[in-house]
Write an enzyme that holds these catalytic residues in place. Structure first.
Site, PDB file in Angstrom:
ATOM      1  N   HIS A  18       0.835  -1.150   0.035  1.00  0.00           N
ATOM      2  CA  HIS A  18       0.018   0.132   0.001  1.00  0.00           C
ATOM      3  C   HIS A  18       1.151   1.317   0.007  1.00  0.00           C
ATOM      4  O   HIS A  18       2.008   1.099   0.562  1.00  0.00           O
ATOM      5  CB  HIS A  18      -0.586  -0.071   1.236  1.00  0.00           C
ATOM      6  CG  HIS A  18      -1.738   1.028   1.338  1.00  0.00           C
ATOM      7  ND1 HIS A  18      -1.559   2.326   1.758  1.00  0.00           N
ATOM      8  CD2 HIS A  18      -3.313   1.086   1.217  1.00  0.00           C
ATOM      9  CE1 HIS A  18      -2.703   2.922   2.105  1.00  0.00           C
ATOM     10  NE2 HIS A  18      -3.686   2.345   1.361  1.00  0.00           N
TER      11      HIS A  18
ATOM     12  N   ASP B   2       3.194  -4.121   8.167  1.00  0.00           N
ATOM     13  CA  ASP B   2       2.028  -3.530   7.964  1.00  0.00           C
ATOM     14  C   ASP B   2       1.039  -4.312   8.037  1.00  0.00           C
ATOM     15  O   ASP B   2       0.403  -5.235   7.271  1.00  0.00           O
ATOM     16  CB  ASP B   2       1.909  -2.772   6.419  1.00  0.00           C
ATOM     17  CG  ASP B   2       0.476  -2.216   6.073  1.00  0.00           C
ATOM     18  OD1 ASP B   2      -0.345  -2.333   6.980  1.00  0.00           O
ATOM     19  OD2 ASP B   2       0.524  -1.388   5.147  1.00  0.00           O
TER      20      ASP B   2
ATOM     21  N   GLN C  58      -4.566  -4.974   7.374  1.00  0.00           N
ATOM     22  CA  GLN C  58      -5.356  -5.788   6.894  1.00  0.00           C
ATOM     23  C   GLN C  58      -5.339  -6.750   7.609  1.00  0.00           C
ATOM     24  O   GLN C  58      -6.692  -7.620   7.758  1.00  0.00           O
ATOM     25  CB  GLN C  58      -5.446  -6.146   5.332  1.00  0.00           C
ATOM     26  CG  GLN C  58      -5.539  -4.752   4.391  1.00  0.00           C
ATOM     27  CD  GLN C  58      -7.021  -4.444   4.236  1.00  0.00           C
ATOM     28  OE1 GLN C  58      -7.886  -5.149   4.791  1.00  0.00           O
ATOM     29  NE2 GLN C  58      -7.070  -3.069   4.055  1.00  0.00           N
TER      30      GLN C  58
ATOM     31  N   LYS D 129     -10.385  -0.297  10.973  1.00  0.00           N
ATOM     32  CA  LYS D 129     -10.501  -1.548  10.089  1.00  0.00           C
ATOM     33  C   LYS D 129     -10.927  -2.718  10.919  1.00  0.00           C
ATOM     34  O   LYS D 129     -11.263  -3.826  10.543  1.00  0.00           O
ATOM     35  CB  LYS D 129      -9.198  -1.814   9.308  1.00  0.00           C
ATOM     36  CG  LYS D 129      -8.988  -0.695   8.132  1.00  0.00           C
ATOM     37  CD  LYS D 129      -8.023  -1.359   7.064  1.00  0.00           C
ATOM     38  CE  LYS D 129      -7.305  -0.129   6.598  1.00  0.00           C
ATOM     39  NZ  LYS D 129      -8.023   0.569   5.497  1.00  0.00           N
TER      40      LYS D 129
ATOM     41  N   CYS E 199      -4.857   2.469  -3.522  1.00  0.00           N
ATOM     42  CA  CYS E 199      -3.668   3.215  -2.948  1.00  0.00           C
ATOM     43  C   CYS E 199      -2.487   1.916  -3.322  1.00  0.00           C
ATOM     44  O   CYS E 199      -1.757   1.962  -2.096  1.00  0.00           O
ATOM     45  CB  CYS E 199      -3.752   3.702  -1.263  1.00  0.00           C
ATOM     46  SG  CYS E 199      -5.120   4.638  -1.085  1.00  0.00           S
TER      47      CYS E 199
END
Ligand code: C6P
Length: 424
Positions: free
Chosen positions: A140, A217, A220, A243, A382
């Site tokens: 991303h 990261d 998600q 999220k 993104c």
């Protein structure tokens, strides 16, 4: 978990394995409200942001109604309540990621800010000309652009770990790309486009073998798989509350305690200091050194309520539900003739299905299915370098979470079939 009462006061019976998305759905007030006057809301955009259960909304309201004061400031009782709620949230986050200590949990506004904190505070002190930073081809922009900027400032070189045709990381190339010049390896745990679940531990082992650090990261993965920083053996890990059913404006940077200890501050201001003179200052201990100014206290408290909510349901149960639904969605979306991007099986991916219908621009598609109450995202998500790698300017994307059902996937597919009719 706040199980919803059925009319008559009876609790809805859980499905097999104790997880029933129809019951879970009732915890989310947004689903009580139709869109386009009378259309059932089919929300398939949770990779962008998740809906909020009543338990989270009510926790934020309770904070403002009964605990609201600045944290770590007021010594009156209300101030102590606010501080306690804020610090309890830190402990909740530490347990959630299996951190050895809450001192490793820095509150931020979200994944993007967490990664930028590392860029500024760690990067400026540790990355120099001739050094290398390795990112993957599926990052991303939040885990790419900050490293481009740091390399531009320092003269370091940015390198890229490719993906294969199925959207899996080429970990076979790690040996050649991770060298004694590598300072940091940045990897997404789960792609927001391909859904690919990456072998983070393998990447971390390769990085540590040359003395480099690893940043994960988890924007998600934290909501859908859960994360364990000890098992991943990462040095930094970032995620956002919004999220995982929490409020916007809150997130976490996990940092290995010894690494955070050695890092200079990010922002300067209130609370991050120990002592200030007119021309200099000394800095607070971790994690407060990285939390300058009044933080998003209510949002942080709401994030802890969201973590309590999803952990009470069980991350394993959520993952099992999403795996089953993703397998169903992969078949159903493929049956429309769409091209689907990413790994072929639900075992290798999270609940994200990016696709394109031949001859239909994804923006048109998203606009058309919206008429039926179906919310999907269209665009580059993104991740423009990844779009170039896939050879497309944009895709449509359906992303699922704990409140989605086969009915939602069926509604999407029915709407896609109708859209195809318009363009044929
Ligand atoms: N992806 C999506 O629709 P923030 O905006 O800071 O909460 O999260 C940024 C981010 C970082 N990494 C990954 C893998 C992400 O998916 C996201 C956010 C959303 O895919 C909005 S672009």
């Amino acid at each position: 978990m706040q199980l919803s009462e059925q009319p008559g006061g009876r609790r809805a019976a859980p499905g097999p394995g104790g997880f029933d998305p129809e019951v879970v759905r009732k915890d989310f007030p947004v689903f009580e409200h139709p869109v386009h006057e009378d259309k059932r809301l089919v929300y398939l955009d949770s990779a962008a942001t998740a809906q909020k259960p009543r338990a989270v909304i009510e926790r934020v309201v309770r904070f403002y109604e009964t605990e609201n004061a600045n944290a770590h400031r007021g010594i009156y009782e209300l101030g102590e309540r606010a501080t306690k709620a804020y610090e309890d949230a830190r402990e909740t986050c530490a347990r959630f990621v299996n951190a050895a200590t809450p001192r490793s949990i820095v509150f931020t506004r979200g994944t993007t800010e967490s990664i930028n904190l590392v860029r500024y505070a760690w990067g400026r002190a540790n990355v120099h000309e001739g050094d290398e930073i390795l990112v993957t081809e599926m990052e991303h922009h939040s885990n790419l652009v900050p490293w481009q900027m740091l390399c531009g400032e320092t003269g370091a070189t940015l390198r890229h770990l490719p993906i294969d045709e199925r959207g899996l990381l080429r970990t076979d190339l790690l040996d050649g790309l991770v060298t004694e010049r590598t300072r940091l390896v940045c990897v997404s745990h789960m792609s927001n486009v391909l859904g690919t679940i990456n072998p983070v531990r393998e990447v971390a082992d390769a990085a540590h073998a040359v003395g480099a650090l690893v940043l994960v990261d988890a924007a998600q993965s934290a909501p859908h798989l859960g994360v364990d920083v000890a098992a991943l053996d990462c040095d930094f890990l970032a995620f956002s509350a919004h999220k995982l059913c929490g409020p916007t404006g809150a997130g976490v940077l996990y940092g290995r305690e010894s690494v955070l200890e050695d890092m200079p501050p990010f922002h300067g201001g209130g609370e991050m200091i120990r002592e200030v003179w007119s021309d200099r200052a000394t800095y607070n201990e971790i994690p407060y050194r990285f939390e300058a100014g009044t933080m998003n206290i209510a949002q942080v408290v709401g994030m802890a309520a969201a973590i309590d909510y999803i952990t009470a349901l069980g991350l394993d149960a959520i993952r099992a539900h999403e795996r089953e639904l993703t397998a169903y969605a992969l078949d159903a979306v493929a049956s429309t003739g769409a091209e689907i991007y990413g790994p072929p099986t639900a075992e290798q991916r999270g609940g994200v299905v990016a696709f394109n219908l031949p001859e239909v621009h994804p923006h048109d598609l998203a606009t058309i299915v919206d008429e039926d109450g179906v919310c999907i995202r269209a665009g580059h998500h993104c991740a423009q370098p990844l779009m170039r790698r896939l050879g497309v300017p944009a895709t449509a994307r359906a992303s699922m979470y704990l409140y989605n059902t086969r009915d939602d996937v069926d509604a999407l597919v029915a709407s896609l079939e109708q859209a195809k009719g318009w363009f044929s």
